[in-house]
Write a protein that holds these residues in place. Structure first.
Motif, PDB file in Angstrom:
ATOM      1  N   ALA A 221       0.831  -1.203   0.000  1.00 52.77           N
ATOM      2  CA  ALA A 221       0.000   0.000   0.000  1.00 52.77           C
ATOM      3  C   ALA A 221       0.867   1.256   0.000  1.00 52.77           C
ATOM      4  CB  ALA A 221      -0.933   0.000   1.208  1.00 52.77           C
ATOM      5  N   MET A 222       2.011   1.195   0.698  1.00 47.80           N
ATOM      6  CA  MET A 222       2.926   2.336   0.716  1.00 47.80           C
ATOM      7  C   MET A 222       3.457   2.624  -0.683  1.00 47.80           C
ATOM      8  SD  MET A 222       6.379   3.152   0.533  1.00 47.80           S
ATOM      9  CE  MET A 222       7.236   1.644   0.944  1.00 47.80           C
ATOM     10  N   TYR A 223       3.826   1.588  -1.412  1.00 47.31           N
ATOM     11  CA  TYR A 223       4.322   1.799  -2.774  1.00 47.31           C
ATOM     12  C   TYR A 223       3.236   2.366  -3.679  1.00 47.31           C
ATOM     13  CZ  TYR A 223       8.998  -0.069  -2.287  1.00 47.31           C
ATOM     14  OH  TYR A 223      10.304  -0.238  -1.929  1.00 47.31           O
ATOM     15  N   HIS A 224       2.005   1.975  -3.427  1.00 44.57           N
ATOM     16  CA  HIS A 224       0.895   2.562  -4.193  1.00 44.57           C
ATOM     17  C   HIS A 224       0.800   4.052  -3.923  1.00 44.57           C
ATOM     18  CE1 HIS A 224      -3.345   3.645  -5.012  1.00 44.57           C
ATOM     19  NE2 HIS A 224      -3.184   2.833  -6.043  1.00 44.57           N
ATOM     20  N   ALA A 225       0.939   4.437  -2.656  1.00 44.37           N
ATOM     21  CA  ALA A 225       0.916   5.865  -2.309  1.00 44.37           C
ATOM     22  C   ALA A 225       2.078   6.602  -2.965  1.00 44.37           C
ATOM     23  CB  ALA A 225       0.961   6.030  -0.791  1.00 44.37           C
ATOM     24  N   LYS A 226       3.235   5.963  -3.004  1.00 47.64           N
ATOM     25  CA  LYS A 226       4.419   6.599  -3.599  1.00 47.64           C
ATOM     26  C   LYS A 226       4.219   6.797  -5.102  1.00 47.64           C
ATOM     27  CE  LYS A 226       8.270   5.587  -1.558  1.00 47.64           C
ATOM     28  NZ  LYS A 226       8.722   6.872  -0.988  1.00 47.64           N
ATOM     29  N   PHE A 227       3.696   5.775  -5.773  1.00 50.35           N
ATOM     30  CA  PHE A 227       3.483   5.882  -7.214  1.00 50.35           C
ATOM     31  C   PHE A 227       2.331   6.827  -7.552  1.00 50.35           C
ATOM     32  CE2 PHE A 227       5.417   1.434  -7.678  1.00 50.35           C
ATOM     33  CZ  PHE A 227       6.670   1.973  -7.943  1.00 50.35           C
ATOM     34  N   SER A 228       1.471   7.092  -6.571  1.00 54.69           N
ATOM     35  CA  SER A 228       0.339   8.000  -6.800  1.00 54.69           C
ATOM     36  C   SER A 228       0.717   9.461  -6.574  1.00 54.69           C
ATOM     37  CB  SER A 228      -0.831   7.622  -5.886  1.00 54.69           C
ATOM     38  OG  SER A 228      -1.268   6.308  -6.151  1.00 54.69           O
TER      39      SER A 228
ATOM     40  N   LYS B 219       1.279  11.140   0.678  1.00 53.67           N
ATOM     41  CA  LYS B 219      -0.117  10.723   0.880  1.00 53.67           C
ATOM     42  C   LYS B 219      -0.129   9.329   1.503  1.00 53.67           C
ATOM     43  CE  LYS B 219      -1.115  11.311  -3.382  1.00 53.67           C
ATOM     44  NZ  LYS B 219      -1.891  11.409  -4.632  1.00 53.67           N
ATOM     45  N   PHE B 220      -1.331   8.883   1.902  1.00 57.41           N
ATOM     46  CA  PHE B 220      -1.464   7.537   2.448  1.00 57.41           C
ATOM     47  C   PHE B 220      -2.452   6.756   1.610  1.00 57.41           C
ATOM     48  CE2 PHE B 220      -4.605  10.067   4.766  1.00 57.41           C
ATOM     49  CZ  PHE B 220      -5.751   9.281   4.667  1.00 57.41           C
ATOM     50  N   SER B 221      -2.320   5.440   1.694  1.00 59.16           N
ATOM     51  CA  SER B 221      -3.191   4.571   0.907  1.00 59.16           C
ATOM     52  C   SER B 221      -3.475   3.301   1.698  1.00 59.16           C
ATOM     53  CB  SER B 221      -2.516   4.223  -0.425  1.00 59.16           C
ATOM     54  OG  SER B 221      -3.321   3.358  -1.193  1.00 59.16           O
ATOM     55  N   PHE B 222      -4.745   2.862   1.683  1.00 61.90           N
ATOM     56  CA  PHE B 222      -5.125   1.595   2.302  1.00 61.90           C
ATOM     57  C   PHE B 222      -4.859   0.451   1.319  1.00 61.90           C
ATOM     58  CE2 PHE B 222      -7.468   4.418   5.070  1.00 61.90           C
ATOM     59  CZ  PHE B 222      -7.459   3.755   6.289  1.00 61.90           C
TER      60      PHE B 222
ATOM     61  N   HIS C 174      -0.403  -5.561  -8.402  1.00 59.87           N
ATOM     62  CA  HIS C 174       0.468  -4.465  -8.827  1.00 59.87           C
ATOM     63  C   HIS C 174       1.913  -4.745  -8.452  1.00 59.87           C
ATOM     64  CE1 HIS C 174       1.710  -0.369  -9.774  1.00 59.87           C
ATOM     65  NE2 HIS C 174       2.366  -0.358  -8.610  1.00 59.87           N
ATOM     66  N   ALA C 175       2.139  -5.347  -7.285  1.00 57.82           N
ATOM     67  CA  ALA C 175       3.501  -5.675  -6.869  1.00 57.82           C
ATOM     68  C   ALA C 175       4.133  -6.657  -7.848  1.00 57.82           C
ATOM     69  CB  ALA C 175       3.492  -6.255  -5.454  1.00 57.82           C
ATOM     70  N   LEU C 176       3.326  -7.630  -8.310  1.00 60.65           N
ATOM     71  CA  LEU C 176       3.833  -8.567  -9.320  1.00 60.65           C
ATOM     72  C   LEU C 176       4.111  -7.839 -10.631  1.00 60.65           C
ATOM     73  CD1 LEU C 176       1.463 -11.625  -8.701  1.00 60.65           C
ATOM     74  CD2 LEU C 176       3.860 -11.404  -8.037  1.00 60.65           C
ATOM     75  N   ASN C 177       3.214  -6.900 -10.987  1.00 55.32           N
ATOM     76  CA  ASN C 177       3.415  -6.126 -12.215  1.00 55.32           C
ATOM     77  C   ASN C 177       4.694  -5.313 -12.147  1.00 55.32           C
ATOM     78  OD1 ASN C 177       1.006  -7.130 -13.143  1.00 55.32           O
ATOM     79  ND2 ASN C 177      -0.187  -5.296 -12.655  1.00 55.32           N
TER      80      ASN C 177
END
Length: 468
Positions: free
Chosen positions: A183-190, A194-197, A205-208
């Motif tokens: 979820a942290m990496y999602h926030a970073k890529f967004s 920010k924060f993300s659940f 996405h991690a596999l991607n």
């Protein structure tokens, strides 16, 4: 102290012998070993081992009492650049100050730890709802908003935060930490800060990401990369005076991959300099062709990553040499930088910006208004263009606050002899307002989406035909 009884031949106690030993040093050594085992020596926070043990205990209690708890995984944005440019002493000071700010934001019963490097974790126990985790995460982000003053350096930092909930997102410590990390990496890529659940799509996405890393390395130097161009229109004349170069990647197996996905990965794995150099040379060759064919002062705007300023292997001097080889004026290109470049400005960044300005290359400040928008940086770095972020433009025709903000930016920029470019223009009402406040340039879907070089030439031809 130990006391032994001494007896005579008949067994009667006649004496006591007391032996004293000073064990202060031994106790101190034992405590030091224990502290090193369970505490981070830099911040004095619990380390990974202590956090995992305490987290396991917290989950047992939460499971028994049917309570909700949350794991927050925090990663400082762009922290590696500080160690690379300002040294590890400044980096250590940043980590210590960060730990101090974080401790102020959580309850006494909550857990906080430094896992290592610039990674921290927080466990929030006995929550009423997921909204409690959102509140704390925002509080942590807000705690980082004020500048760090270190050795006369004024630095700004932010966190990307991932949140995993127990038991919804996992029941084991390892599973919860893994999902919070994703979820942290999602926030970073967004966009960072920010924060993300966590949600199940992030595991995919991690596999991607793993796939993208593998294919990105293998695709360098191939014809899978191309550049699209989006026109930038002079609002006074209606002419397409400029364009922004935008990198595109189409993989034969994965298909189209968004720059928002692969650019951060290229930065993380050290390929951004090679990609950025290719974009610059392709763009410079293209602008040479369009200057000869359409307009001699046509300009291409090229995005440049903060990593390119901070990486010694990126030789920006070679760019000015390449322009000379192409017999191009240095004003043929404009480099777009973000506020992040200026906020964490180190000696190398300042030196390279100064070199580019001295060479006559124009600088655009992208996404203006979304960061700290420091007027001191505008004065110090002498930018040529401000690009008003699309978030201020999208409701400009109906929102009075956005109108006031945009007009103020235009007036301020003109007072500083800076021209203004509005991004994300999508309708005529937005365009008319920007014209009315004296905005210099605009780009967006109202004019054209980013297109290939062949399609862009058609736009240039049509533009010239309309104005003659």
């Amino acid at each position: 102290m130990t006391i032994n009884a001494i007896t005579n031949s008949t067994g009667e106690i006649t004496h006591y012998c007391s032996i004293f030993a000073d064990i202060t040093e031994r106790r101190a050594a034992e405590e030091a070993i224990c502290r090193l085992t369970y505490n981070d020596p830099l911040t004095d926070l619990p380390n990974r081992r202590a956090f995992m043990e305490r987290l396991e205990d917290s989950l047992v209690i939460s499971r028994k009492n049917n309570q909700l708890c949350a794991i927050l995984f925090l990663d400082l944005d762009n922290f590696k650049d500080i160690n690379d440019t300002l040294g590890h002493d400044i980096g250590d000071a940043v980590i210590k100050e960060t730990a101090s700010r974080l401790k102020m934001c959580i309850r006494e019963d909550d857990l906080i730890a430094r896992l290592g490097g610039d990674e921290f974790t927080v466990c929030l126990t006995d929550m009423c709802s997921a909204e409690d985790a959102s509140t704390v995460a925002q509080k942590l982000l807000d705690a980082m908003s004020s500048p760090f003053i270190l050795d006369d350096e004024r630095l700004y930092f932010s966190f990307s935060i991932g949140i995993a909930l127990f038991p919804e997102h996992g029941e084991s410590t390892q599973e919860l930490l893994k999902h919070a990390d994703q979820a942290m990496y999602h926030a970073k890529f967004s966009g960072r800060n920010k924060f993300s659940f966590f949600d199940v799509s992030m595991a995919q996405h991690a596999l991607n990401k793993t796939e993208i890393v593998k294919h990105l390395r293998n695709s360098m130097g191939s014809d899978q990369f191309s550049i699209h161009y989006q026109p930038i229109v002079n609002l006074e004349t209606g002419m397409i005076d400029k364009a922004e170069s935008l990198l595109r990647w189409t993989h034969p197996e994965l298909g189209y991959i968004s720059p928002d996905e692969f650019i951060p990965i290229a930065e993380d794995i050290g390929l951004i300099c090679e990609l950025g150099d290719w974009v610059f040379r392709q763009s410079a060759s293209q602008v040479k062709s369009w200057q000869e064919k359409f307009k001699e002062n046509f300009q291409l705007s090229i995005n440049i990553s903060p990593k390119q300023f901070q990486n010694e292997s990126c030789d920006l001097q070679e760019w000015t040499d390449f322009l000379s080889q192409k017999a191009l004026s240095n004003k043929a290109v404009s480099l777009e930088i973000t506020e992040g470049v200026m906020m964490n400005e180190g000696p190398m960044t300042e030196q390279r910006l100064g070199m580019l300005k001295l060479a006559g290359i124009e600088i655009s400040l992208d996404d203006f208004g979304t960061g700290y928008s420091s007027l001191a940086y505008l004065k110090k770095l002498n930018v040529d263009y401000l690009k008003i972020d699309r978030t201020f433009i999208q409701n400009i025709h109906i929102n009075h606050d956005d109108q006031a903000m945009c007009e103020a930016i235009v007036v301020m920029a003109h007072k500083l002899n800076i021209k203004v470019i509005a991004e994300g223009v999508e309708n005529e009402a937005q365009l008319n307002f920007l014209k009315s406040v004296g905005c210099d340039y605009a780009q967006g879907y109202w004019f054209s989406k980013p297109v290939t070089s062949d399609d862009f030439e058609l736009l240039l031809s049509e533009n010239e035909a309309q104005l003659h």
